[in-house]
Write a protein that holds these residues in place. Structure first.
Motif, PDB file in Angstrom:
ATOM      1  N   GLU A  24       0.811  -1.214   0.000  1.00 16.10           N
ATOM      2  CA  GLU A  24       0.000   0.000   0.000  1.00 16.10           C
ATOM      3  C   GLU A  24       0.847   1.267   0.000  1.00 16.10           C
ATOM      4  O   GLU A  24       0.565   2.210  -0.724  1.00 16.10           O
ATOM      5  CB  GLU A  24      -0.939  -0.010   1.204  1.00 16.10           C
ATOM      6  N   SER A  25       1.888   1.307   0.826  1.00 16.33           N
ATOM      7  CA  SER A  25       2.688   2.533   0.906  1.00 16.33           C
ATOM      8  C   SER A  25       3.900   2.503  -0.016  1.00 16.33           C
ATOM      9  O   SER A  25       4.622   3.493  -0.117  1.00 16.33           O
ATOM     10  CB  SER A  25       3.147   2.776   2.337  1.00 16.33           C
ATOM     11  N   ASP A  26       4.147   1.359  -0.668  1.00 10.74           N
ATOM     12  CA  ASP A  26       5.252   1.205  -1.601  1.00 10.74           C
ATOM     13  C   ASP A  26       6.599   1.489  -0.925  1.00 10.74           C
ATOM     14  O   ASP A  26       7.455   2.163  -1.458  1.00 10.74           O
ATOM     15  CB  ASP A  26       5.057   2.118  -2.810  1.00 10.74           C
ATOM     16  N   GLU A  27       6.748   0.964   0.308  1.00  2.82           N
ATOM     17  CA  GLU A  27       7.976   1.172   1.070  1.00  2.82           C
ATOM     18  C   GLU A  27       8.447  -0.139   1.683  1.00  2.82           C
ATOM     19  O   GLU A  27       7.661  -1.065   1.892  1.00  2.82           O
ATOM     20  CB  GLU A  27       7.754   2.173   2.201  1.00  2.82           C
ATOM     21  N   HIS A  28       9.731  -0.181   2.000  1.00  5.92           N
ATOM     22  CA  HIS A  28      10.297  -1.303   2.736  1.00  5.92           C
ATOM     23  C   HIS A  28      10.327  -0.937   4.222  1.00  5.92           C
ATOM     24  O   HIS A  28      10.656   0.190   4.573  1.00  5.92           O
ATOM     25  CB  HIS A  28      11.721  -1.615   2.275  1.00  5.92           C
ATOM     26  N   ALA A  29      10.006  -1.884   5.061  1.00 11.73           N
ATOM     27  CA  ALA A  29      10.046  -1.669   6.507  1.00 11.73           C
ATOM     28  C   ALA A  29      11.039  -2.651   7.117  1.00 11.73           C
ATOM     29  O   ALA A  29      11.209  -3.765   6.635  1.00 11.73           O
ATOM     30  CB  ALA A  29       8.658  -1.880   7.103  1.00 11.73           C
ATOM     31  N   TYR A  30      11.703  -2.231   8.166  1.00  9.90           N
ATOM     32  CA  TYR A  30      12.648  -3.085   8.880  1.00  9.90           C
ATOM     33  C   TYR A  30      12.178  -3.178  10.336  1.00  9.90           C
ATOM     34  O   TYR A  30      12.504  -2.321  11.155  1.00  9.90           O
ATOM     35  CB  TYR A  30      14.066  -2.527   8.771  1.00  9.90           C
ATOM     36  N   PRO A  31      11.403  -4.204  10.631  1.00 12.64           N
ATOM     37  CA  PRO A  31      10.754  -4.272  11.942  1.00 12.64           C
ATOM     38  C   PRO A  31      11.711  -4.705  13.053  1.00 12.64           C
ATOM     39  O   PRO A  31      12.798  -5.223  12.809  1.00 12.64           O
ATOM     40  CB  PRO A  31       9.673  -5.332  11.730  1.00 12.64           C
ATOM     41  N   TYR A  32      11.272  -4.503  14.269  1.00  9.41           N
ATOM     42  CA  TYR A  32      11.977  -4.958  15.460  1.00  9.41           C
ATOM     43  C   TYR A  32      11.234  -6.147  16.051  1.00  9.41           C
ATOM     44  O   TYR A  32      10.012  -6.175  16.053  1.00  9.41           O
ATOM     45  CB  TYR A  32      12.025  -3.847  16.525  1.00  9.41           C
ATOM     46  N   GLN A  33      11.992  -7.107  16.549  1.00 11.25           N
ATOM     47  CA  GLN A  33      11.400  -8.166  17.356  1.00 11.25           C
ATOM     48  C   GLN A  33      11.672  -7.784  18.803  1.00 11.25           C
ATOM     49  O   GLN A  33      12.767  -7.303  19.122  1.00 11.25           O
ATOM     50  CB  GLN A  33      12.022  -9.519  17.043  1.00 11.25           C
ATOM     51  N   TYR A  34      10.712  -7.986  19.679  1.00 12.98           N
ATOM     52  CA  TYR A  34      10.932  -7.566  21.048  1.00 12.98           C
ATOM     53  C   TYR A  34      10.368  -8.576  22.035  1.00 12.98           C
ATOM     54  O   TYR A  34       9.508  -9.384  21.713  1.00 12.98           O
ATOM     55  CB  TYR A  34      10.318  -6.184  21.305  1.00 12.98           C
ATOM     56  N   THR A  35      10.915  -8.523  23.239  1.00 13.09           N
ATOM     57  CA  THR A  35      10.400  -9.310  24.359  1.00 13.09           C
ATOM     58  C   THR A  35      10.094  -8.345  25.489  1.00 13.09           C
ATOM     59  O   THR A  35      10.744  -7.306  25.641  1.00 13.09           O
ATOM     60  CB  THR A  35      11.415 -10.361  24.852  1.00 13.09           C
ATOM     61  N   TYR A  36       9.109  -8.698  26.272  1.00 10.22           N
ATOM     62  CA  TYR A  36       8.678  -7.855  27.372  1.00 10.22           C
ATOM     63  C   TYR A  36       8.591  -8.697  28.630  1.00 10.22           C
ATOM     64  O   TYR A  36       8.019  -9.785  28.615  1.00 10.22           O
ATOM     65  CB  TYR A  36       7.304  -7.248  27.045  1.00 10.22           C
ATOM     66  N   THR A  37       9.191  -8.233  29.702  1.00  8.40           N
ATOM     67  CA  THR A  37       9.082  -8.922  30.989  1.00  8.40           C
ATOM     68  C   THR A  37       8.590  -7.929  32.031  1.00  8.40           C
ATOM     69  O   THR A  37       8.877  -6.729  31.959  1.00  8.40           O
ATOM     70  CB  THR A  37      10.428  -9.514  31.449  1.00  8.40           C
ATOM     71  N   HIS A  38       7.852  -8.435  32.977  1.00 12.42           N
ATOM     72  CA  HIS A  38       7.287  -7.608  34.042  1.00 12.42           C
ATOM     73  C   HIS A  38       7.283  -8.422  35.321  1.00 12.42           C
ATOM     74  O   HIS A  38       6.930  -9.596  35.311  1.00 12.42           O
ATOM     75  CB  HIS A  38       5.858  -7.193  33.673  1.00 12.42           C
ATOM     76  N   ARG A  39       7.695  -7.812  36.419  1.00 13.90           N
ATOM     77  CA  ARG A  39       7.657  -8.534  37.686  1.00 13.90           C
ATOM     78  C   ARG A  39       7.351  -7.577  38.821  1.00 13.90           C
ATOM     79  O   ARG A  39       7.630  -6.380  38.745  1.00 13.90           O
ATOM     80  CB  ARG A  39       8.967  -9.268  37.942  1.00 13.90           C
ATOM     81  N   HIS A  40       6.763  -8.137  39.868  1.00 12.94           N
ATOM     82  CA  HIS A  40       6.494  -7.424  41.117  1.00 12.94           C
ATOM     83  C   HIS A  40       7.442  -7.985  42.170  1.00 12.94           C
ATOM     84  O   HIS A  40       7.671  -9.184  42.223  1.00 12.94           O
ATOM     85  CB  HIS A  40       5.062  -7.651  41.596  1.00 12.94           C
ATOM     86  N   PHE A  41       7.983  -7.120  43.010  1.00 14.38           N
ATOM     87  CA  PHE A  41       8.848  -7.603  44.086  1.00 14.38           C
ATOM     88  C   PHE A  41       8.824  -6.602  45.236  1.00 14.38           C
ATOM     89  O   PHE A  41       8.454  -5.443  45.076  1.00 14.38           O
ATOM     90  CB  PHE A  41      10.274  -7.830  43.589  1.00 14.38           C
ATOM     91  N   VAL A  42       9.207  -7.063  46.415  1.00 20.39           N
ATOM     92  CA  VAL A  42       9.349  -6.207  47.587  1.00 20.39           C
ATOM     93  C   VAL A  42      10.846  -6.072  47.847  1.00 20.39           C
ATOM     94  O   VAL A  42      11.530  -7.056  48.121  1.00 20.39           O
ATOM     95  CB  VAL A  42       8.636  -6.800  48.822  1.00 20.39           C
ATOM     96  N   GLY A  43      11.350  -4.862  47.729  1.00 18.27           N
ATOM     97  CA  GLY A  43      12.774  -4.628  47.934  1.00 18.27           C
ATOM     98  C   GLY A  43      13.092  -4.523  49.418  1.00 18.27           C
ATOM     99  O   GLY A  43      12.316  -3.987  50.207  1.00 18.27           O
ATOM    100  N   HIS A  44      14.245  -5.054  49.814  1.00 21.32           N
ATOM    101  CA  HIS A  44      14.700  -5.002  51.199  1.00 21.32           C
ATOM    102  C   HIS A  44      16.123  -4.468  51.250  1.00 21.32           C
ATOM    103  O   HIS A  44      16.933  -4.732  50.365  1.00 21.32           O
ATOM    104  CB  HIS A  44      14.671  -6.392  51.838  1.00 21.32           C
ATOM    105  N   HIS A  45      16.433  -3.739  52.313  1.00 21.00           N
ATOM    106  CA  HIS A  45      17.793  -3.286  52.565  1.00 21.00           C
ATOM    107  C   HIS A  45      18.018  -3.325  54.071  1.00 21.00           C
ATOM    108  O   HIS A  45      17.270  -2.708  54.841  1.00 21.00           O
ATOM    109  CB  HIS A  45      17.998  -1.868  52.031  1.00 21.00           C
ATOM    110  N   ASN A  46      19.024  -4.077  54.480  1.00 20.78           N
ATOM    111  CA  ASN A  46      19.323  -4.275  55.898  1.00 20.78           C
ATOM    112  C   ASN A  46      18.118  -4.800  56.666  1.00 20.78           C
ATOM    113  O   ASN A  46      17.856  -4.394  57.808  1.00 20.78           O
ATOM    114  CB  ASN A  46      19.835  -2.984  56.543  1.00 20.78           C
ATOM    115  N   GLY A  47      17.357  -5.679  56.043  1.00 22.79           N
ATOM    116  CA  GLY A  47      16.216  -6.299  56.708  1.00 22.79           C
ATOM    117  C   GLY A  47      14.962  -5.448  56.760  1.00 22.79           C
ATOM    118  O   GLY A  47      13.957  -5.870  57.330  1.00 22.79           O
TER     119      GLY A  47
END
Length: 108
Positions: A24-47
């Motif tokens: 449709e646009s008569d153009e070449h595209a160079y796509p990216y492959q990606y991964t996504y990670t997400h996590r929840h955590f409770v940070g601790h320092h000196n207990g």
């Protein structure tokens, strides 16, 4: 709730031998492959728990994945797979013979 969040997106450039062509646009595209990670955590320092934080990370890989279309004949396809199968049997036979020799040496 003292949970922190960590989100990471990693992107890798991927190209084909001619790129991805959009009619449709008569153009070449160079796509990216990606991964996504997400996590929840409770940070601790000196207990002691740390206050909640949010991390967003974006990582672009310097490597490029390039895909090309190659069409081989049926003969090449069959010979490659038979070579793989023959190599597997050869390695297994070497392991079997090595185990047999070791067992014979142990009992003498």
């Amino acid at each position: 709730d003292l949970r922190s969040e960590d989100s990471t997106v990693k992107a890798v450039v991927s190209t084909q031998s001619t790129g991805v062509y959009d009619d449709e646009s008569d153009e070449h595209a160079y796509p990216y492959q990606y991964t996504y990670t997400h996590r929840h955590f409770v940070g601790h320092h000196n207990g002691k728990p740390l206050p909640p934080r949010i991390f967003f990370r974006l990582d672009f890989s310097p490597l490029t994945m390039k895909f090309t279309k190659v069409h081989d004949s049926l003969l090449v396809f069959i010979s490659r797979h038979l070579a793989l199968l023959g190599g597997t049997f050869a390695v297994l036979k070497m392991f079997y013979n090595g185990a047999h020799v070791a067992r014979e040496a142990k009992f003498q």
